[in-house]
Design a protein around this motif. Structure first.
Motif, PDB file in Angstrom:
ATOM      1  N   ALA A  67       0.824  -1.214   0.000  1.00 22.44           N
ATOM      2  CA  ALA A  67       0.000   0.000   0.000  1.00 22.44           C
ATOM      3  C   ALA A  67       0.856   1.262   0.000  1.00 22.44           C
ATOM      4  CB  ALA A  67      -0.930  -0.009   1.203  1.00 22.44           C
ATOM      5  N   GLY A  68       1.883   1.281   0.824  1.00 21.00           N
ATOM      6  CA  GLY A  68       2.743   2.458   0.892  1.00 21.00           C
ATOM      7  C   GLY A  68       3.472   2.720  -0.409  1.00 21.00           C
ATOM      8  N   SER A  69       3.982   1.654  -1.015  1.00 22.81           N
ATOM      9  CA  SER A  69       4.697   1.846  -2.275  1.00 22.81           C
ATOM     10  C   SER A  69       3.743   2.235  -3.404  1.00 22.81           C
ATOM     11  CB  SER A  69       5.471   0.585  -2.647  1.00 22.81           C
ATOM     12  OG  SER A  69       4.577  -0.475  -2.923  1.00 22.81           O
ATOM     13  N   ALA A  70       2.525   1.716  -3.384  1.00 24.77           N
ATOM     14  CA  ALA A  70       1.555   2.092  -4.418  1.00 24.77           C
ATOM     15  C   ALA A  70       1.152   3.559  -4.287  1.00 24.77           C
ATOM     16  CB  ALA A  70       0.327   1.196  -4.346  1.00 24.77           C
ATOM     17  N   ILE A  71       0.962   4.005  -3.062  1.00 23.86           N
ATOM     18  CA  ILE A  71       0.620   5.419  -2.850  1.00 23.86           C
ATOM     19  C   ILE A  71       1.791   6.311  -3.246  1.00 23.86           C
ATOM     20  CG2 ILE A  71       0.120   7.146  -1.078  1.00 23.86           C
ATOM     21  CD1 ILE A  71      -1.537   4.940   0.337  1.00 23.86           C
ATOM     22  N   GLY A  72       3.003   5.920  -2.839  1.00 27.28           N
ATOM     23  CA  GLY A  72       4.185   6.695  -3.208  1.00 27.28           C
ATOM     24  C   GLY A  72       4.401   6.741  -4.706  1.00 27.28           C
ATOM     25  N   ALA A  73       4.183   5.603  -5.374  1.00 29.04           N
ATOM     26  CA  ALA A  73       4.337   5.574  -6.825  1.00 29.04           C
ATOM     27  C   ALA A  73       3.274   6.424  -7.507  1.00 29.04           C
ATOM     28  CB  ALA A  73       4.256   4.143  -7.332  1.00 29.04           C
ATOM     29  N   GLY A  74       2.081   6.423  -6.969  1.00 33.92           N
ATOM     30  CA  GLY A  74       1.029   7.257  -7.542  1.00 33.92           C
ATOM     31  C   GLY A  74       1.353   8.737  -7.456  1.00 33.92           C
ATOM     32  N   ILE A  75       1.879   9.149  -6.315  1.00 29.25           N
ATOM     33  CA  ILE A  75       2.287  10.551  -6.155  1.00 29.25           C
ATOM     34  C   ILE A  75       3.441  10.882  -7.089  1.00 29.25           C
ATOM     35  CG2 ILE A  75       3.293  12.202  -4.527  1.00 29.25           C
ATOM     36  CD1 ILE A  75       1.678  10.719  -2.327  1.00 29.25           C
ATOM     37  N   ALA A  76       4.416   9.965  -7.171  1.00 27.21           N
ATOM     38  CA  ALA A  76       5.577  10.205  -8.036  1.00 27.21           C
ATOM     39  C   ALA A  76       5.166  10.287  -9.498  1.00 27.21           C
ATOM     40  CB  ALA A  76       6.606   9.104  -7.835  1.00 27.21           C
ATOM     41  N   VAL A  77       4.274   9.403  -9.937  1.00 25.49           N
ATOM     42  CA  VAL A  77       3.833   9.415 -11.337  1.00 25.49           C
ATOM     43  C   VAL A  77       3.022  10.678 -11.617  1.00 25.49           C
ATOM     44  CG1 VAL A  77       2.314   8.261 -12.990  1.00 25.49           C
ATOM     45  CG2 VAL A  77       3.963   6.937 -11.692  1.00 25.49           C
ATOM     46  N   ALA A  78       2.271  11.139 -10.630  1.00 27.90           N
ATOM     47  CA  ALA A  78       1.482  12.360 -10.843  1.00 27.90           C
ATOM     48  C   ALA A  78       2.399  13.546 -11.136  1.00 27.90           C
ATOM     49  CB  ALA A  78       0.623  12.643  -9.618  1.00 27.90           C
ATOM     50  N   TYR A  79       3.443  13.698 -10.340  1.00 24.33           N
ATOM     51  CA  TYR A  79       4.343  14.835 -10.547  1.00 24.33           C
ATOM     52  C   TYR A  79       5.220  14.661 -11.784  1.00 24.33           C
ATOM     53  CZ  TYR A  79       3.046  16.799  -6.041  1.00 24.33           C
ATOM     54  OH  TYR A  79       2.360  17.352  -4.995  1.00 24.33           O
ATOM     55  N   THR A  80       5.810  13.486 -11.937  1.00 27.17           N
ATOM     56  CA  THR A  80       6.688  13.292 -13.091  1.00 27.17           C
ATOM     57  C   THR A  80       5.907  13.241 -14.394  1.00 27.17           C
ATOM     58  OG1 THR A  80       6.667  10.892 -12.803  1.00 27.17           O
ATOM     59  CG2 THR A  80       8.477  12.109 -11.775  1.00 27.17           C
ATOM     60  N   GLY A  81       4.712  12.687 -14.357  1.00 26.35           N
ATOM     61  CA  GLY A  81       3.889  12.653 -15.568  1.00 26.35           C
ATOM     62  C   GLY A  81       3.481  14.041 -16.020  1.00 26.35           C
ATOM     63  N   ALA A  82       3.109  14.881 -15.056  1.00 26.73           N
ATOM     64  CA  ALA A  82       2.734  16.252 -15.398  1.00 26.73           C
ATOM     65  C   ALA A  82       3.932  17.020 -15.955  1.00 26.73           C
ATOM     66  CB  ALA A  82       2.175  16.956 -14.174  1.00 26.73           C
ATOM     67  N   ALA A  83       5.084  16.827 -15.320  1.00 24.48           N
ATOM     68  CA  ALA A  83       6.276  17.515 -15.803  1.00 24.48           C
ATOM     69  C   ALA A  83       6.703  16.987 -17.173  1.00 24.48           C
ATOM     70  CB  ALA A  83       7.418  17.344 -14.809  1.00 24.48           C
ATOM     71  N   ALA A  84       6.558  15.682 -17.388  1.00 26.35           N
ATOM     72  CA  ALA A  84       6.921  15.100 -18.678  1.00 26.35           C
ATOM     73  C   ALA A  84       6.016  15.613 -19.786  1.00 26.35           C
ATOM     74  CB  ALA A  84       6.841  13.578 -18.598  1.00 26.35           C
ATOM     75  N   LEU A  85       4.729  15.715 -19.521  1.00 26.63           N
ATOM     76  CA  LEU A  85       3.811  16.234 -20.533  1.00 26.63           C
ATOM     77  C   LEU A  85       4.091  17.702 -20.833  1.00 26.63           C
ATOM     78  CD1 LEU A  85       0.462  14.530 -19.539  1.00 26.63           C
ATOM     79  CD2 LEU A  85       1.884  14.074 -21.529  1.00 26.63           C
ATOM     80  N   ALA A  86       4.424  18.459 -19.796  1.00 23.33           N
ATOM     81  CA  ALA A  86       4.748  19.873 -20.023  1.00 23.33           C
ATOM     82  C   ALA A  86       6.016  20.015 -20.856  1.00 23.33           C
ATOM     83  CB  ALA A  86       4.911  20.587 -18.689  1.00 23.33           C
ATOM     84  N   ALA A  87       7.013  19.178 -20.566  1.00 27.12           N
ATOM     85  CA  ALA A  87       8.260  19.245 -21.329  1.00 27.12           C
ATOM     86  C   ALA A  87       8.043  18.795 -22.771  1.00 27.12           C
ATOM     87  CB  ALA A  87       9.324  18.376 -20.667  1.00 27.12           C
ATOM     88  N   MET A  88       7.215  17.768 -22.975  1.00 27.57           N
ATOM     89  CA  MET A  88       6.976  17.278 -24.333  1.00 27.57           C
ATOM     90  C   MET A  88       6.125  18.234 -25.154  1.00 27.57           C
ATOM     91  SD  MET A  88       6.646  13.149 -24.074  1.00 27.57           S
ATOM     92  CE  MET A  88       5.140  13.226 -23.157  1.00 27.57           C
ATOM     93  N   SER A  89       5.338  19.055 -24.477  1.00 28.93           N
ATOM     94  CA  SER A  89       4.549  20.023 -25.238  1.00 28.93           C
ATOM     95  C   SER A  89       5.452  21.091 -25.857  1.00 28.93           C
ATOM     96  CB  SER A  89       3.489  20.666 -24.349  1.00 28.93           C
ATOM     97  OG  SER A  89       4.101  21.477 -23.372  1.00 28.93           O
ATOM     98  N   GLU A  90       6.571  21.363 -25.206  1.00 26.55           N
ATOM     99  CA  GLU A  90       7.513  22.336 -25.751  1.00 26.55           C
ATOM    100  C   GLU A  90       8.534  21.695 -26.678  1.00 26.55           C
ATOM    101  OE1 GLU A  90       9.274  24.478 -22.558  1.00 26.55           O
ATOM    102  OE2 GLU A  90       7.357  25.183 -21.787  1.00 26.55           O
TER     103      GLU A  90
END
Length: 114
Positions: free
Chosen positions: A58-81
Motif C-alpha cells: 500500500a505504501g509503495s503504491a501510494i508513493g508511486a502514484g504521487i511520483a507518477v502524478a508529478y513526473t507525468g505532469a512535468a513530462a507532458l509539459a516538457a513534451m509540449s515544448e
C-alpha cells in the motif's frame, strides 16, 4: 498526443494493480511459497508478516502514484515544448512506477515467509 500518453500510463498502472491483486489472491489461497500440502498453524508472526506485506504494497503504491502524478505532469509539459523528449520522459515516469514494483516484491517476500 498527450491524451494517448496519459491513457497509456493509466493502462500501465491498471495492469500493475491487476497483477498485484492477482498475485496477492494467489498467495493467500495457496499458502504462498509453502504450498497447499503444508498446513502450519497461524501464529502471531505470520499475521505480522501479512500486515507488513500489506503496508509495504500500500505504501509503495501510494508513493508511486504521487511520483507518477508529478513526473507525468512535468513530462507532458516538457513534451509540449520539445516533442523529442518523449523517450526520456517515459523513462522517468517508468522509474517512478518502479517504486510500486519494489513494494510488491517486498510484499511477496513477506507473504512467502508468513
Amino acid at each position: 498526443m498527450s491524451v494517448w500518453i496519459r491513457r497509456g500510463l493509466h493502462a500501465v498502472n491498471a495492469a500493475i494493480a491487476l497483477a498485484a491483486l492477482t498475485l496477492l489472491v494467489w498467495a493467500l489461497t495457496t499458502g504462498g511459497a509453502q504450498g497447499a500440502a503444508a498446513t502450519a498453524p497461524a501464529t502471531a508472526s505470520s499475521g505480522t508478516a501479512l500486515l507488513g506485506a500489506a503496508i509495504a504494497v500500500a505504501g509503495s503504491a501510494i508513493g508511486a502514484g504521487i511520483a507518477v502524478a508529478y513526473t507525468g505532469a512535468a513530462a507532458l509539459a516538457a513534451m509540449s515544448e520539445r516533442p523529442e523528449l518523449f523517450g526520456r520522459a517515459i523513462v522517468i515516469v517508468g522509474l517512478a512506477e518502479g517504486i510500486a514494483i519494489y513494494g510488491l516484491v517486498i510484499g511477496i517476500i513477506l507473504i512467502g515467509r508468513a
